[in-house]
Structures are given as C-alpha cells and as structure tokens.
Design an enzyme around this catalytic site. Sequence first.
Site, mmCIF file in Angstrom:
data_model
loop_
_atom_site.group_PDB
_atom_site.id
_atom_site.type_symbol
_atom_site.label_atom_id
_atom_site.label_comp_id
_atom_site.label_asym_id
_atom_site.label_seq_id
_atom_site.Cartn_x
_atom_site.Cartn_y
_atom_site.Cartn_z
ATOM 1 N N GLY A 135 0.832 -1.209 0.000
ATOM 2 C CA GLY A 135 0.000 0.000 0.000
ATOM 3 C C GLY A 135 0.855 1.243 0.000
ATOM 4 N N TYR A 136 1.447 1.544 -1.140
ATOM 5 C CA TYR A 136 2.285 2.739 -1.277
ATOM 6 C C TYR A 136 1.551 3.809 -2.098
ATOM 7 C CZ TYR A 136 6.846 1.032 0.530
ATOM 8 O OH TYR A 136 7.892 0.599 1.312
ATOM 9 N N GLU A 252 12.553 -4.325 -3.411
ATOM 10 C CA GLU A 252 11.625 -4.562 -4.526
ATOM 11 C C GLU A 252 12.370 -4.478 -5.863
ATOM 12 O OE1 GLU A 252 8.277 -1.877 -4.738
ATOM 13 O OE2 GLU A 252 7.378 -2.989 -6.402
ATOM 14 N N GLU A 384 12.483 6.698 -15.266
ATOM 15 C CA GLU A 384 12.985 8.071 -15.090
ATOM 16 C C GLU A 384 13.390 8.301 -13.629
ATOM 17 O OE1 GLU A 384 10.145 7.297 -16.668
ATOM 18 O OE2 GLU A 384 10.820 7.696 -18.711
HETATM 19 C C1 LIG Z 1 2.620 -3.610 -12.780
HETATM 20 C C2 LIG Z 1 2.503 -2.581 -11.688
HETATM 21 C C3 LIG Z 1 2.304 -2.997 -10.387
HETATM 22 C C4 LIG Z 1 2.176 -2.049 -9.367
HETATM 23 N N1 LIG Z 1 1.907 -2.489 -8.095
HETATM 24 C C5 LIG Z 1 1.794 -1.606 -7.090
HETATM 25 C C6 LIG Z 1 1.486 -2.042 -5.764
HETATM 26 O O1 LIG Z 1 1.304 -3.249 -5.515
HETATM 27 N N2 LIG Z 1 1.379 -1.123 -4.781
HETATM 28 C C7 LIG Z 1 1.583 0.201 -5.023
HETATM 29 O O2 LIG Z 1 1.517 0.970 -4.066
HETATM 30 N N3 LIG Z 1 1.823 0.681 -6.271
HETATM 31 C C8 LIG Z 1 1.937 -0.204 -7.303
HETATM 32 N N4 LIG Z 1 2.180 0.248 -8.607
HETATM 33 C C9 LIG Z 1 2.222 1.678 -8.846
HETATM 34 C C10 LIG Z 1 3.617 2.208 -9.170
HETATM 35 O O3 LIG Z 1 4.411 2.242 -8.027
HETATM 36 C C11 LIG Z 1 3.436 3.603 -9.808
HETATM 37 O O4 LIG Z 1 2.741 3.427 -11.025
HETATM 38 C C12 LIG Z 1 4.764 4.273 -10.087
HETATM 39 O O5 LIG Z 1 5.406 4.621 -8.883
HETATM 40 C C13 LIG Z 1 4.576 5.551 -10.947
HETATM 41 O O6 LIG Z 1 3.600 6.381 -10.408
HETATM 42 P P1 LIG Z 1 2.399 6.950 -11.324
HETATM 43 O O7 LIG Z 1 1.788 5.778 -12.013
HETATM 44 O O8 LIG Z 1 1.522 7.769 -10.450
HETATM 45 O O9 LIG Z 1 3.091 7.832 -12.433
HETATM 46 P P2 LIG Z 1 3.540 9.353 -12.305
HETATM 47 O O10 LIG Z 1 4.309 9.544 -11.033
HETATM 48 O O11 LIG Z 1 2.353 10.220 -12.512
HETATM 49 O O12 LIG Z 1 4.535 9.487 -13.511
HETATM 50 C C14 LIG Z 1 4.086 9.732 -14.858
HETATM 51 C C15 LIG Z 1 5.309 9.882 -15.754
HETATM 52 O O13 LIG Z 1 6.072 11.021 -15.333
HETATM 53 C C16 LIG Z 1 7.419 10.649 -15.085
HETATM 54 N N5 LIG Z 1 7.958 11.395 -13.931
HETATM 55 C C17 LIG Z 1 7.322 11.633 -12.757
HETATM 56 N N6 LIG Z 1 8.131 12.337 -11.935
HETATM 57 C C18 LIG Z 1 9.313 12.514 -12.583
HETATM 58 C C19 LIG Z 1 10.543 13.149 -12.241
HETATM 59 N N7 LIG Z 1 10.746 13.733 -11.051
HETATM 60 N N8 LIG Z 1 11.545 13.142 -13.163
HETATM 61 C C20 LIG Z 1 11.377 12.554 -14.381
HETATM 62 N N9 LIG Z 1 10.203 11.944 -14.759
HETATM 63 C C21 LIG Z 1 9.192 11.927 -13.881
HETATM 64 C C22 LIG Z 1 7.363 9.173 -14.745
HETATM 65 O O14 LIG Z 1 8.604 8.535 -14.985
HETATM 66 C C23 LIG Z 1 6.259 8.689 -15.683
HETATM 67 O O15 LIG Z 1 6.782 8.428 -16.957
HETATM 68 C C24 LIG Z 1 2.298 -0.666 -9.642
HETATM 69 C C25 LIG Z 1 2.511 -0.250 -10.965
HETATM 70 C C26 LIG Z 1 2.605 -1.189 -11.984
HETATM 71 C C27 LIG Z 1 2.810 -0.714 -13.388
#
Ligand SMILES: Cc1cc2nc3c(=O)[nH]c(=O)nc-3n(C[C@H](O)[C@H](O)[C@H](O)COP(=O)(O)OP(=O)(O)OC[C@H]3O[C@@H](n4cnc5c(N)ncnc54)[C@H](O)[C@@H]3O)c2cc1C
Length: 399
Positions: A135-136, A252, A384
């Site tokens: 739950g992150y 992880e 990224e």
């Molecule tokens: C298969 C899968 C399993 C997952 N399982 C879990 C889970 O069990 N529990 C959980 O808590 N989460 C889970 N996640 C979520 C995952 O941790 C997030 O999707 C990830 O951290 C990215 O966050 P976001 O999707 O909100 O994208 P955003 O943070 O909105 O990013 C969108 C885009 O902007 C870019 N970006 C954002 N900030 C920056 C920066 N500072 N510099 C350069 N580029 C940037 C990113 O690289 C990305 O391309 C899962 C995701 C996937 C795909």
Amino acid sequence: MTRSEADLARFRAELRAWLEASCPAAMRTPMVDSEQFWGGRRPSFFSDDVRIWFQRMAERGFLAPTWPREYGGAGLSDAEAQILAQEMKALGCRRPMSSLGLWMLGPVLLEYGTEEQRREHLPGIARGEIRWCQGYSEPGAGSDLASLQTRAVRDGDHYVVTGHKVWTSHGDKADWMFCLVRTDPAAPKHDGISFLLIDMASPGIRVEPIRLISGSSPFCETLFDGVRVPVRNLVGRENGGWEIAKKLLQYERSAISHLRDANPDEGESLDAMAKRALGVQGGVIADPVLRDRVIQANLDFLCNRLTLQRSREVAQAGRGVDAASSMFKYYGTELSKRRKELRVVLAGTQGLGWEGDGYTPAELQLTRDWLRSRASSIEGGTTEIQLNIIAKRVLGLPD
Ligand SMILES: Cc1cc2nc3c(=O)[nH]c(=O)nc-3n(C[C@H](O)[C@H](O)[C@H](O)COP(=O)(O)OP(=O)(O)OC[C@H]3O[C@@H](n4cnc5c(N)ncnc54)[C@H](O)[C@@H]3O)c2cc1C
C-alpha cells in the site's frame, strides 16, 4: 559457525539428491507467469505439481533459506543458500512461490522490526500462509510517493487510518498490507510518514479491482474508512517510515531485476525463435540486421546476468541492498522491453494478434508479454525515477 569445504560438499550432495527426488518433472520447466503460486490463506494452485513442490520446499524452510529457523526459515549460511540456488538452477527447478512478503517485507522486518513483529509475521511468510500486498501509491502520489495523504491518527493504542491507495497489486487476494501512512501532516513531507502493517480483514477496508484494457484486473483500489490498526503494528518509529519505505523499495527493485534475469523468455529462447522465423544460413540467423539485434540483446543479457551475480555475492557478503538496486532495475527492465519487442518483430504479423483464430497460444502471448514488460519499467518506481536516483545516490551528481 563456518562450515568446512568437506561439510559444504556433503551438504551439496545431500541437497542434490533431495532435489532430484522432490522436484516434480513439471516443476523443472521454465516458469510460466500464470502458473506462479502466491501463497496466502486462500491458496490457489495451478496444478498438483505446483502444490507438491511448494509444500516440500516449505517443509524444509527453503522458501526463506537464510532466515533463522525460529522465523520459519532454513537457517542456512550464505554459502549454503548459494549452493541451494546453484543446485536448483542446475536442475532447472522453478521457484516454488512468489511473494512480496519474502522479497520485500521479510528483509525489512529482519532489519527494522521488533522481535515480537518478527515472530508474529515472518513464519507466516516463510510457510506461504499469509499473502502480503503493498500500500504505497495513491491517486496523488506515484513517483512523488512522499506526497501520500492517507492519514493515521493515534487513538489510544490504535491508529485510525483513513485514505485511498491505488494500483495495489492483488489487493483483493492479499491477507495483509504493508502500508505507508501520514502520521504528522504538519511536518515536512518525508518526515511525517509511518510504516504500518494492516490486516486486510479489518473492518472499514474496501478493495475494488480495477479492470484494465486487457480485460484482467491485477490491480485494486484500497479504501480505508476509519480502520483501527493496533499501534504494535507500527514498524520502526512513528514518523520514521520514509527510511523503511526506501529500503523496501530497494529490495523490490532488486527482486524485479533478479526475476527478469531468471526468466528472460517464456518458452522458446530468442535465438531459437529467430532461427525458426528467419531461417538459418551458414549456421547463423539468415537476416543480417535482425541477427545483429538478437546477438546484441543476448550479449547485453549475459553482461547484465554477470553483473547481477556479482551484486548478489556482494549482498550475501553482508552488505545488503543499496541504491545500486536502481541501476539493475533500470537496466534489467529496459532490456526486457527490448527483448520482448524483438520477439514481436520476429513473429511479424503473427506477433500482433490479440485473440481469435489463426494464432497459436504462444503467438497470442507475444503482445501481452511485450505490454507487461512495459509495466515492469513502471512498477517499483519508473525508469525516469531510477535514473534520478542513480544520478544522485550512486554517481553523486548535484541536483
Ligand atoms: C505492474 C505494476 C504494479 C504495481 N503495483 C503496485 C502495488 O502493488 N502497490 C503500489 O503501491 N503501487 C503499485 N504500482 C504503482 C507504481 O508504483 C506507480 O505506477 C509508479 O510509482 C509511478 O507512479 P504513477 O503511475 O503515479 O506515475 P507518475 O508519477 O504520474 O509518472 C508519470 C510519468 O512522469 C514521469 N515522472 C514523474 N516524476 C518525474 C521526475 N521527477 N523526473 C522525471 N520523470 C518523472 C514518470 O517517470 C512517468 O513516466 C504498480 C505499478 C505497476 C505498473
């Protein structure tokens, strides 16, 4: 106590005999994602062989080889654990269980948990009885994870948790969640976060699967409405959760890179596939351009494997994981994307099918695998974000 060379040789021979006798033939074939066993109170086995293999390994504590016996592990030394890994690899044994508890939470509890927490939670993980979810992420906190808003307010010997997590992988199948919550909204964002263990059966938790464009629902939203969590489920100190959160992410990322390495291609190898699809001339892949891409992808895979092996040995020598896990996560997942895309290219139009007649099951899997490889470069922190971490924490470059 360190074991002599002769003891280790005896251990290896005994282990090899045991593995040969215990690992069913079907469990000596490459792992297929859909056949993984994830443990939990409501276990679901793809086949009897999956169940038998899991049970035999769990009985010996081999799911968590180096964890102490009192926590359900096998109590193996690093050298013995390495022998176990080598012998399993030599026989082609599948990993008997996939588990966020084994890969991520367990190591963190060994480092930061109290004795009571270790005794309560580690045996359930090591025996595959409890399935954990993460739950992150939240709707407003992904890459910028420290912006999370799920609140935990102290009320006597409980926290009352209210908020909204998203992308919780298999949250609907999990028994417990390790969760980041905000315990001090007035503090700078990294300093007001705590790490809580939450029983998913607690009143006030609602889990809603998210249906994806592919039709499957591996992700969930998890909603907390006044969920009471005992204070003894706080890991580390209140408001000290960010350090633990980051450590868990390192585990992880390390797990993601090792898993990609163990199972680069489901079924047919890239090489064999290229030879079948493009033909062979003079003993090599006929098409020179695609031959070049296949060879490069294979060389990069081998280099990555050797580097991972070195890092595993460094980790086993007591240094644990660190920010370098971001390098392996970045490189391994980008390489996996490249390899999966190459498989689609090699299959030509047969690689583009999603459903319907005219495709073999393996062909229908190609686009799905390619899409899944893209998800790996997002989960556990995007490419990224890994590059940012490498720049700051590994190379020490200025902001
Ligand atoms: C298969 C899968 C399993 C997952 N399982 C879990 C889970 O069990 N529990 C959980 O808590 N989460 C889970 N996640 C979520 C995952 O941790 C997030 O999707 C990830 O951290 C990215 O966050 P976001 O999707 O909100 O994208 P955003 O943070 O909105 O990013 C969108 C885009 O902007 C870019 N970006 C954002 N900030 C920056 C920066 N500072 N510099 C350069 N580029 C940037 C990113 O690289 C990305 O391309 C899962 C995701 C996937 C795909």
